[in-house]
Design an enzyme around this catalytic site. Structure first.
Site, PDB file in Angstrom:
ATOM      1  CE1 TYR A  31       1.207  -0.216   4.364  1.00 36.17           C
ATOM      2  CE2 TYR A  31       0.149   1.930   4.335  1.00 36.17           C
ATOM      3  CZ  TYR A  31       0.987   1.014   4.947  1.00 36.17           C
ATOM      4  OH  TYR A  31       1.612   1.342   6.118  1.00 36.17           O
ATOM      5  NE  ARG A  50       7.042   4.334   0.469  1.00 34.39           N
ATOM      6  CZ  ARG A  50       6.798   5.194   1.460  1.00 34.39           C
ATOM      7  NH1 ARG A  50       7.788   5.576   2.262  1.00 34.39           N
ATOM      8  NH2 ARG A  50       5.592   5.677   1.658  1.00 34.39           N
ATOM      9  NE  ARG A  99      -5.452 -19.846   4.089  1.00 35.39           N
ATOM     10  CZ  ARG A  99      -4.453 -20.579   4.569  1.00 35.39           C
ATOM     11  NH1 ARG A  99      -4.290 -21.821   4.162  1.00 35.39           N
ATOM     12  NH2 ARG A  99      -3.620 -20.067   5.456  1.00 35.39           N
ATOM     13  CG  HIS A 101       0.960 -21.027   2.645  1.00 36.79           C
ATOM     14  ND1 HIS A 101      -0.166 -21.756   2.939  1.00 36.79           N
ATOM     15  CD2 HIS A 101       1.347 -20.463   3.804  1.00 36.79           C
ATOM     16  CE1 HIS A 101      -0.442 -21.639   4.223  1.00 36.79           C
ATOM     17  NE2 HIS A 101       0.456 -20.852   4.773  1.00 36.79           N
ATOM     18  CE  LYS A 146       3.313   3.294   3.106  1.00 36.13           C
ATOM     19  NZ  LYS A 146       3.390   3.424   4.551  1.00 36.13           N
ATOM     20  CD  GLU A 178      10.493   2.012  10.175  1.00 35.27           C
ATOM     21  OE1 GLU A 178      10.278   2.999   9.452  1.00 35.27           O
ATOM     22  OE2 GLU A 178      10.384   0.841   9.770  1.00 35.27           O
ATOM     23  CG  LEU A 202       8.563   2.601   4.552  1.00 37.15           C
ATOM     24  CD1 LEU A 202       8.308   1.371   3.687  1.00 37.15           C
ATOM     25  CD2 LEU A 202       7.254   3.289   4.870  1.00 37.15           C
TER      26      LEU A 202
HETATM   27  C1  LIG Z   1       6.827   2.012   9.455  1.00 32.72           C
HETATM   28  C2  LIG Z   1       6.823   3.355   8.796  1.00 32.72           C
HETATM   29  N1  LIG Z   1       7.963   4.045   8.747  1.00 32.72           N
HETATM   30  C3  LIG Z   1       8.020   5.267   8.180  1.00 32.72           C
HETATM   31  C4  LIG Z   1       6.888   5.854   7.632  1.00 32.72           C
HETATM   32  C5  LIG Z   1       6.976   7.216   7.022  1.00 32.72           C
HETATM   33  O1  LIG Z   1       6.905   7.135   5.614  1.00 32.72           O
HETATM   34  P1  LIG Z   1       6.407   8.345   4.748  1.00 32.72           P
HETATM   35  O2  LIG Z   1       7.207   9.528   5.142  1.00 32.72           O
HETATM   36  O3  LIG Z   1       6.691   7.925   3.351  1.00 32.72           O
HETATM   37  O4  LIG Z   1       4.958   8.539   5.034  1.00 32.72           O
HETATM   38  C6  LIG Z   1       5.676   5.150   7.638  1.00 32.72           C
HETATM   39  C7  LIG Z   1       4.486   5.726   7.046  1.00 32.72           C
HETATM   40  O5  LIG Z   1       3.450   5.128   6.956  1.00 32.72           O
HETATM   41  C8  LIG Z   1       5.649   3.867   8.237  1.00 32.72           C
HETATM   42  O6  LIG Z   1       4.506   3.156   8.283  1.00 32.72           O
END
Ligand SMILES: Cc1ncc(COP(=O)(O)O)c(C=O)c1O
Length: 281
Positions: A31, A50, A99, A101, A146, A178, A202
């Site tokens: 997403y 991304r 279903r 895997h 993501k 993070e 991320l």
């Molecule tokens: C785990 C994580 N890290 C960092 C971010 C920040 O990413 P962005 O600046 O692209 O929104 C997000 C945003 O959803 C996130 O879910």
């Protein structure tokens, strides 16, 4: 609400997703969330790049539908959000199949869903700063993708809410990676420290913008992990994300950061980020 579903703009109530969808069964999908300021998308190219990287990492075929930036713009207009701040959510799963895997056969087409909704950050949080908590890292070591499989982030965020905090910070091997929905920075002696790009975070679009702003403002940056044990020496801390922007963190667990107020570097970056939002298109 008018949403986008597999090539069509339809009322949300009319969306019919199969219970066999692999997003539902396995969390097998990715997403993005893109912010729009007065109808203009902020860094949509970077978000869509991304998204493309996430799809490639999971070997989900990139759907050959309308350009997703056009989809985002249309959703904003169709939902009367042109003059507001909004966020556009888009999700692509591997699609519906019996279903099993392993990947389904080539005929399975991805499910694409997107919606736009009004969104505004409480300005008082930027002014006063927020609290965060530390939680043990419990995610898989591919946090750069993501994916919609967000259960560790959901659990961490719930712990934050229960602690009256804005964000939960993951700690891997003693270092802050993070937040559950944001990237993390700490300032020591005038230098911004943040976890380096790797599979453990991320690669946030806001993070990239802010590191670029640091360069332009001559604020030194060190892309290096911050130890949880060093937090008490931090002069400032902040979280960065599309739904947070540049948000000061003034307390982590029971520790007050700096003098308990947003610091000067954070404030400079907040101001610069606000200006940068004007470049949305
Ligand atoms: C785990 C994580 N890290 C960092 C971010 C920040 O990413 P962005 O600046 O692209 O929104 C997000 C945003 O959803 C996130 O879910």
């Amino acid at each position: 609400m008018i949403v986008y579903f597999n090539g069509n703009y339809i009322p949300k109530e009319e969306v019919a997703i199969s219970p066999d969808d692999r997003g539902f069964l396995f969390g097998d999908g990715v997403y993005e969330v893109i912010c729009a300021y007065s109808g203009r998308l902020f860094r949509s190219d970077a978000h869509l790049e991304r998204l493309s990287r996430s799809l490639k990492a999971l070997r989900i075929e990139e759907p050959r539908l309308e350009k997703l930036s056009d989809v985002a713009r249309k959703l904003i207009v169709k939902n009367g959000l042109k003059d507001l701040d909004a966020k556009v959510y888009m999700q692509i799963t591997r699609g519906a199949a019996v279903r099993d895997h392993a990947f389904p056969n080539d005929k399975t087409s991805p499910t694409v869903y997107a919606f736009a909704s009004a969104f505004a950050i409480k300005e008082s949080k930027w002014e006063s700063g927020v609290k965060a908590i530390c939680v043990p890292e419990m995610r898989w070591p591919r946090c750069d993708i993501k994916t919609v499989a967000l259960l560790p982030n959901v659990l961490a965020n719930q712990l934050a809410v229960e602690a009256g905090a804005e964000e939960a910070l993951f700690v891997r091997d003693g270092f802050i990676t993070e937040g559950a929905v944001s990237n993390f920075c700490a300032v020591f002696d005038g230098r911004v420290h943040t976890y380096p790009e790797s599979h453990y975070i991320l690669s946030g679009i806001t993070r990239t913008v802010v590191l670029d702003l640091c360069r332009r403002l001559d604020i030194p940056v060190k892309e290096f992990p911050v130890a949880e044990s060093r937090l008490k020496q931090a002069d400032e801390c902040m979280i960065l994300g599309s739904t947070k922007e540049v948000m000061p963190v003034v307390q982590i667990d029971d520790m007050v950061i700096g003098d308990g107020k947003p610091g000067s570097i954070t404030q400079r970056l907040q101001k610069a980020f606000k200006n940068e939002k004007l470049t949305a298109e």
